[in-house]
Design an enzyme around this catalytic site. Structure first.
Site: not given
Ligand code: F6P
Length: 335
Positions: A11, A72, A103, A126, A128, A130
């Site tokens: 992300g 991803r 991570d 990120t 998040d 986390d």
């Molecule tokens: O890791 C960042 C994030 O925005 C999370 O908060 C969320 O769950 C996820 O990515 C969404 O991922 P994608 O953009 O692949 O749907």
């Protein structure tokens, strides 16, 4: 002279561009070549890259997203994908790889390091927040500020209509954004993984409904619930519908979503990104490897990559306790 590879993965987060800029400026300072790979690990696997000049990073410190694009990369979960990434690093004669991401991205880096002799460095990026062993990740502060600004606006309407709003926040499966935003928005309720057990949804619905009815009847004011994404079965719209049916009071769902990932990074993220970007290339210059560059108590720290991915960072326990014991509207029995 070293050849450094740089990519952003997973992300996107506000401040990634500031980190890219810092990496490029520091690499040029040491006379290192710096190559950017596009679309996360996909660029490494499919040979999508570009040598990065100082001009490339002009004017990007305040831009959200990432000029290197992100993605991803399911291929990195397979031995073939990792081998392909390693083959590219070898073909391009790369000496060190810097990955800005979360991570999952760090796990990819660790896998690469098992097959490749070059230096590997992770920078936590990120929204998040986390990642363990760093006080903050790049993008978190901006995401929190963006969500607070949005919720302040929602609150105006909620107050005007004395209405119940349920706002869903990002964070995947951790509650850093939810808790920090919830407390900063004076949310009546914060529902997150750390304080709310969804095993018995009927019991939770009864408790929440009783509280909404009590406060709405006695206070004639808005009632704001912030909820972490992926917490309630079928999400915040389903919770809103269930609460509306039980209470007979309109409960309006609002999913803030990707607004939290975008926008110009706040000062805190620009500074963090710049510090970590500079330190990552300095670490490479000092022959360091297998590290995450983080920050603790305002100072740059070097953490073994393997330690950084061992555990998800916990939400500050003082915030959780303050919300539970004092701040949650459930404690305000005089209302
Ligand atoms: O890791 C960042 C994030 O925005 C999370 O908060 C969320 O769950 C996820 O990515 C969404 O991922 P994608 O953009 O692949 O749907």
């Amino acid at each position: 002279m070293k050849n450094i590879a740089l990519l952003t993965s997973g992300g996107d987060a506000p401040g990634m561009n500031a980190a890219i800029r810092a990496v490029v400026l520091t690499a040029h300072h040491y006379n290192f070549n710096i190559t950017g790979y596009f679309h996360g690990y996909n660029g490494l696997i499919h040979n999508e890259s570009k040598s990065l000049s100082l001009t490339d990073v002009n004017g990007i410190i305040g831009r959200g997203g990432t000029i290197l694009k992100s993605a991803r990369c399911p291929a990195m979960l397979t031995p073939q994908g990792i081998q392909q990434a390693v083959a590219s690093l070898e073909k391009d004669q790369i000496d060190a790889l810097i990955v800005i991401g979360g991570d999952g991205s760090f796990n990819g880096l660790i896998e690469i390091s098992l097959l490749w002799q070059g230096q590997v460095i992770g920078i936590p990026g990120t929204i998040d927040n986390d990642i363990d062993h760093t006080d903050f990740t790049i993008g978190f502060s901006t995401a929190v500020n963006t969500a607070i600004e949005a919720i302040d606006k929602i609150r105006d309407t909620a107050d005007a209509f004395e209405r119940v709003f349920i706002v869903e926040l990002m964070g995947r499966n951790s509650g850093h954004i939810t808790f920090n935003v919830g407390i900063s928005s004076a949310a009546e309720q914060i529902l997150s993984f750390e304080n709310f057990d969804c095993a018995d949804t009927t019991a939770r619905l009864t408790e929440l409904s009783e509280d909404i009815k009590r406060v709405q009847t006695n206070r004639h004011a808005s009632y704001l619930i912030v909820i972490a994404e992926n917490l309630w079965p079928d999400g915040c719209s389903s919770l809103a519908q269930q609460l509306t049916e039980i209470t007979g009071i309109d409960c309006t769902p609002c999913i803030l979503g990707y607004i939290q990932r975008g926008g110009s990074p706040v000062a805190k993220d620009r500074l963090l990104a710049t510090k970590l970007g500079v330190a990552s290339v300095q670490a490479i210059n000092e022959e360091k490897t297998h590290l995450m560059i983080g920050e603790q108590n305002n100072a740059v720290v070097f953490i073994e990559l393997i330690e950084a991915v061992k555990h998800q960072k916990k939400v500050n326990s003082q915030l959780i306790k303050a919300q539970k014991d004092i701040l949650s509207v459930t404690n305000q029995t005089q209302i």
